[in-house]
Design an enzyme around this catalytic site. Structure first.
Site, mmCIF file in Angstrom:
data_model
loop_
_atom_site.group_PDB
_atom_site.id
_atom_site.type_symbol
_atom_site.label_atom_id
_atom_site.label_comp_id
_atom_site.label_asym_id
_atom_site.label_seq_id
_atom_site.Cartn_x
_atom_site.Cartn_y
_atom_site.Cartn_z
ATOM 1 C CG ASN A 274 -2.589 80.349 9.138
ATOM 2 O OD1 ASN A 274 -2.593 81.511 9.267
ATOM 3 N ND2 ASN A 274 -3.503 79.230 9.027
ATOM 4 C CB CYS B 108 -11.278 86.522 12.163
ATOM 5 S SG CYS B 108 -10.320 86.302 10.754
ATOM 6 C CB VAL C 245 -1.494 76.386 16.148
ATOM 7 C CG1 VAL C 245 -0.594 77.174 15.353
ATOM 8 C CG2 VAL C 245 -2.308 74.981 15.729
#
Length: 424
Positions: A23, A117, A165
């Site tokens: 990430n 996902c 984020v």
């Protein structure tokens, strides 16, 4: 399509070397588009998502290779395409991060709406609105986000509507080459944002406040080359700590940072684990004991990370007592629970809350992985269940865990990879 066969009732103990954080690596790879000189990145994990990102960069004209040491070498000085196509983008939501650096440096970009996902809604709206506030003209056409600006982007004050984020990273990247000052309010505070800001600053950006909810970026005219080592993966670290916690084992996680995992370590201690930390390692010892149930509520950093929710759901399913798990970040992130129930777990789901009733033993069966973190919880469940567990669709795991079966085997797991053709 590959599967894992796991033989259970292993006590997982030993030492594991933690990989670089996916990430952090993904936004940093895309941020290299901003540089007019070569960049060298070390501690970059070998993962499906990393390879997809390198292929997207190559499609744009970036020279992207790994050297004999595993370091990634990037040269974006001769980018000549500005479109990230569907056939590459479709497998990975993070590919939206190509948009901001392309617009900031080349004043144009087209990025296919991404995949990845299946965890509920992760809209790109916040990325788009942030870039629009910096002056980009953006339209959605034929499945693509198309952005352009006549000259440089222009710094401004941006309040992100919901802590994100992804959007924080996009705006921060774009702001590095904007005219003037950009202030991001309600910014996400994750360690991966700090690492990305450190990388950008090494290239000549002027970013302050990363890791707080108020990030200030003074725009510069160009960014240059640098060397940077990717921060250790806190989620992989937490996953291996859980492996020991659910099996009564002892694990030492090397090359990691405990200060990025405070919320997780607190919950592991609450569950009965003895946890000791040094500057670059974490040791967890369950002393052969069964964990105690712990309530979990996911939250943006520094709260409890949503990417550890599935692993703690498993812990609670084999713990002493009853626990409540509340997922506040993503919808539809309990898809591992029906599979764990098939293995003998007990839980009820209502909306964004799950109530887990600990059982003494799970039983092996065939289960299907649905997303990255759900997948690893099923593999760990197989490690402690009786009998044999088959985990299908493990391509999700390959997106986020480097050499996972090798690392688990080193801790005593009995696990093997096989394909459907092997069954024929």
């Amino acid at each position: 399509m590959d599967k894992f066969r796991v033989y259970g009732q292993s006590r997982l103990s030993g030492s594991v070397n933690i990989s670089g954080a996916k990430n952090a690596a993904l936004p940093i790879l895309f941020a290299a588009i901003l540089a007019t000189e070569p960049v060298k990145l070390t501690n970059v994990p070998e993962l499906k998502d990393i390879e997809t990102t390198l292929n997207i960069l190559r499609q744009l004209g970036v020279i992207a290779n790994r050297d004999e040491t595993g370091a990634v070498l990037l040269d974006a000085s001769n980018i000549n395409h500005f479109t990230a196509p569907y056939e590459l983008v479709k497998t990975m939501r993070a590919s939206i991060w190509a948009l901001a650096p392309l617009v900031a440096r080349f004043h144009q970009a087209q990025v296919s709406l991404p995949g990845g996902c299946s965890i509920g809604a992760r809209p790109v709206d916040l990325h788009i609105s942030g870039l629009e506030k910096l002056g980009a003209d953006i339209v959605l056409e034929e499945g693509y986000v198309k952005a352009q600006v006549s000259d440089r982007l222009v710094g401004t004050r941006i309040v992100i509507e919901k802590v994100s984020v992804g959007a924080t990273l996009s705006i921060m990247m774009a702001a590095t080459l904007a005219k003037g000052t950009t202030v991001i309010e309600n910014a996400a505070r994750e360690p991966e944002i700090v690492d990305t800001a450190d990388f950008l600053n090494k290239m000549g950006a002027k970013i302050t406040g990363a890791g707080s909810d108020h990030i200030t970026t003074e725009g510069v005219e160009r960014l240059t080359g640098c060397e940077h080592s990717i921060v250790p993966d806190r989620i992989e670290t937490g996953t291996f700590l859980i492996a020991a916690a659910i099996s009564g084992g002892r694990v030492v996680c090397q090359n990691t940072k405990a200060d990025t995992l405070d919320a997780v370590i607190d919950k592991l201690r609450e569950a009965g684990a003895q946890v000791d930390v040094t500057e670059n390692s974490i040791t967890l010892d369950m002393l052969g004991n069964r964990p105690k149930a712990v309530n979990i509520r996911t939250a943006p950093h520094p709260g409890f990370p949503t990417d550890m929710q599935a692993q703690f759901t498993l812990l609670n399913m084999v713990a002493e007592g009853t626990s409540i798990i509340t997922e506040t970040i993503f919808e539809n992130r309990f898809m591992h629970i029906p599979e764990l129930i098939r293995m003998g777990g007990k839980a009820e789901i209502e909306g964004n809350t799950a109530v887990c009733h600990g059982v003494e033993q799970l039983s092996g069966t065939e289960v299907i992985a649905t997303d990255l973190r759900a997948s690893i919880s099923l593999v760990l469940a197989g490690c402690i269940a009786t009998g044999e567990t088959i985990v299908d669709r493990i391509y999700h795991i390959d997106r986020g865990y480097e050499h996972i079966e090798d690392k688990l085997r080193a801790l005593g797991a009995k696990i093997e990879r096989f394909s459907r053709s092997d069954e024929a």
